[in-house]
Write an enzyme that holds these catalytic residues in place. Sequence first.
Site, PDB file in Angstrom:
ATOM      1  N   ASP A   1      36.279   2.124  10.200  1.00 38.51           N
ATOM      2  CA  ASP A   1      35.462   1.712   8.806  1.00 38.51           C
ATOM      3  C   ASP A   1      35.493   2.726   7.830  1.00 38.51           C
ATOM      4  O   ASP A   1      34.653   2.641   6.989  1.00 38.51           O
ATOM      5  CB  ASP A   1      34.118   1.658   9.489  1.00 38.51           C
ATOM      6  CG  ASP A   1      33.280   2.824   9.358  1.00 38.51           C
ATOM      7  OD1 ASP A   1      33.595   3.957   9.712  1.00 38.51           O
ATOM      8  OD2 ASP A   1      31.918   2.672   9.355  1.00 38.51           O
ATOM      9  N   GLU A   2      36.415   3.529   7.484  1.00 40.04           N
ATOM     10  CA  GLU A   2      36.294   4.511   6.489  1.00 40.04           C
ATOM     11  C   GLU A   2      37.468   4.993   6.095  1.00 40.04           C
ATOM     12  O   GLU A   2      38.600   4.963   6.767  1.00 40.04           O
ATOM     13  CB  GLU A   2      35.658   5.683   7.276  1.00 40.04           C
ATOM     14  CG  GLU A   2      35.427   6.977   6.274  1.00 40.04           C
ATOM     15  CD  GLU A   2      34.950   8.143   7.618  1.00 40.04           C
ATOM     16  OE1 GLU A   2      34.946   9.236   6.838  1.00 40.04           O
ATOM     17  OE2 GLU A   2      34.690   8.084   8.667  1.00 40.04           O
TER      18      GLU A   2
ATOM     19  N   ASP B   1      32.983   3.545   3.180  1.00 36.43           N
ATOM     20  CA  ASP B   1      32.550   3.622   4.638  1.00 36.43           C
ATOM     21  C   ASP B   1      31.729   2.385   4.839  1.00 36.43           C
ATOM     22  O   ASP B   1      30.823   2.152   4.017  1.00 36.43           O
ATOM     23  CB  ASP B   1      31.706   5.026   4.782  1.00 36.43           C
ATOM     24  CG  ASP B   1      31.539   5.064   6.131  1.00 36.43           C
ATOM     25  OD1 ASP B   1      31.854   6.449   6.647  1.00 36.43           O
ATOM     26  OD2 ASP B   1      30.840   4.413   6.798  1.00 36.43           O
TER      27      ASP B   1
HETATM   28  P1  TTP Z   1      29.894   5.340  11.216  1.00 37.04           P
HETATM   29  O1  TTP Z   1      30.735   5.141   9.930  1.00 37.04           O
HETATM   30  O2  TTP Z   1      29.743   6.842  11.427  1.00 37.04           O
HETATM   31  O3  TTP Z   1      28.828   4.649  11.559  1.00 37.04           O
HETATM   32  P2  TTP Z   1      28.227   3.215  11.032  1.00 37.04           P
HETATM   33  O4  TTP Z   1      29.461   2.465  10.017  1.00 37.04           O
HETATM   34  O5  TTP Z   1      27.837   2.491  12.240  1.00 37.04           O
HETATM   35  O6  TTP Z   1      26.907   3.348  10.041  1.00 37.04           O
HETATM   36  P3  TTP Z   1      26.878   3.845   8.860  1.00 37.04           P
HETATM   37  O7  TTP Z   1      26.198   2.886   7.648  1.00 37.04           O
HETATM   38  O8  TTP Z   1      26.121   5.388   8.860  1.00 37.04           O
HETATM   39  O9  TTP Z   1      28.300   4.411   8.307  1.00 37.04           O
HETATM   40  O10 TTP Z   1      30.960   4.882  12.332  1.00 37.04           O
HETATM   41  C1  TTP Z   1      31.626   3.640  12.241  1.00 37.04           C
HETATM   42  C2  TTP Z   1      31.875   2.810  13.580  1.00 37.04           C
HETATM   43  O11 TTP Z   1      32.414   3.872  14.582  1.00 37.04           O
HETATM   44  C3  TTP Z   1      30.442   2.523  14.237  1.00 37.04           C
HETATM   45  O12 TTP Z   1      30.034   1.221  13.632  1.00 37.04           O
HETATM   46  C4  TTP Z   1      30.835   2.690  15.508  1.00 37.04           C
HETATM   47  C5  TTP Z   1      31.702   3.604  15.765  1.00 37.04           C
HETATM   48  N1  TTP Z   1      31.164   4.809  16.263  1.00 37.04           N
HETATM   49  C6  TTP Z   1      31.188   4.855  17.771  1.00 37.04           C
HETATM   50  O13 TTP Z   1      31.659   4.223  18.537  1.00 37.04           O
HETATM   51  N2  TTP Z   1      30.584   6.113  18.231  1.00 37.04           N
HETATM   52  C7  TTP Z   1      30.135   7.108  17.416  1.00 37.04           C
HETATM   53  O14 TTP Z   1      29.760   8.153  17.900  1.00 37.04           O
HETATM   54  C8  TTP Z   1      29.996   6.994  16.004  1.00 37.04           C
HETATM   55  C9  TTP Z   1      29.528   7.988  15.047  1.00 37.04           C
HETATM   56  C10 TTP Z   1      30.686   5.691  15.559  1.00 37.04           C
HETATM   57 MG    MG Z   2      30.154   3.434   8.586  1.00 30.24          MG
END
Ligand code: TTP
Ligand code: MG
Length: 380
Positions: free
Chosen positions: A120-121, A25
């Site tokens: 992103d995952e 992730d």
């Molecule tokens: P996430 O992996 O949940 O968050 P992140 O990568 O920003 O942070 P973390 O380090 O905690 O993993 O989500 C990935 C991307 O998806 C995030 O950069 C932006 C998008 N996203 C949204 O647009 N709306 C949302 O509510 C969430 C949770 C994520």
């Molecule tokens: Mg993330």
Amino acid sequence: MRARSKSARSEKDAGRWTKKIIHVDMDAFFAAVEQRDHAELRAKPVVVGGDPRSRGVVSTCSYEARKFGIRSAMPLSQAYRLCRHAVFVKPRFEVYREVSCRVMNLLRQHTDLVESVSLDEAYLDVSRHRFGIEDPVLIAALIKQNILAATRLTASAGVAGSMFLAKVASDYQKPDGLTVVRPGTENDFLNPLPVRKIPGVGPVIEKKLLGMGYATCGELAAAPLRRLTAELGRHGEYLSRAARGLDEREVSPWTEPKQSSLEETFDKDTRDLEFLRGRLRAYAEEIYEDLLKTGRVGRTIVLKVKYADFRLITRSQTLTREPACSEEIYRVAAALLEEKTRAGKDAVRLLGLGIAGLVNREEIRTLKTPDMFASQGILL
Ligand code: TTP
Ligand code: MG
């Protein structure tokens, strides 16, 4: 003799992990891309979402911004109140999609069994690594290095014997973390964790579980299943299994439903049907282009409408075959809007359009079972 002792050793190693799953992730994904591309944003609280005076929500924010309590999905205005010197930037989805594509391709160098669940995952099953690397921890470390070298971005990884545990593990030491749940240590890892760490447990379910006296996964694992299902319906069984670390899902790159979607919160609530149709047409074009670019196909068109009073509805239609052009996606979406929602009569705050149940055209081909897909109207 030598070969034999080597294979005996590798058999023993494989025996320790029933399956070798890695969950990757990216850290603060959209915000990290912005900080990478704009040096002046580095080490600053950065909020991706747009103008704080607009009515949109936070997509994500940098770790510096999280110190102020800013979180994904929070109204931008609230983020501004929490940190007035934060830098607010508009999302650049095309760039994020490109980076995502690059990362997913890097992952596929290690195995074909890559299931990407969002931009992103992704999960990987590296039980059989493409080049025969046995140690999943080494593979995860290599992946993190590959990603950093290719994109100048960090990712966190979790290594475990199941998808569920790998996902919880990747979140455990963010950012830039690598967490391993070794076989036999699953309960030691899970038991002390707050129930909120279980994917799918948001503030509402968390509150309910706390009210029932279950604060940690260990406490939840010991809860009677009947009580959980009585209070939480079908979530109860999932939660009970999750808290005990039970998850038999397989990493499945071609069957997992995926979605390509766009949504927008308008500056002003609107009853203007013509305007809404115009937005749908723009989303349809962008979504169709995205499908072409990423080589994916899907037949279920999903429309999302949030009314001014925050009531949220989704309406969908599954076509008999994949849409042949953006206009076709638009026509279905516009019909759903006019026939299945109160748009035009009630004011609309947010409009979204997506295609669900996406599969990858290349992956379908390699499956060599075109009949299965032809029967669903997907052309190979
Ligand atoms: P996430 O992996 O949940 O968050 P992140 O990568 O920003 O942070 P973390 O380090 O905690 O993993 O989500 C990935 C991307 O998806 C995030 O950069 C932006 C998008 N996203 C949204 O647009 N709306 C949302 O509510 C969430 C949770 C994520
Ligand atoms: Mg993330």
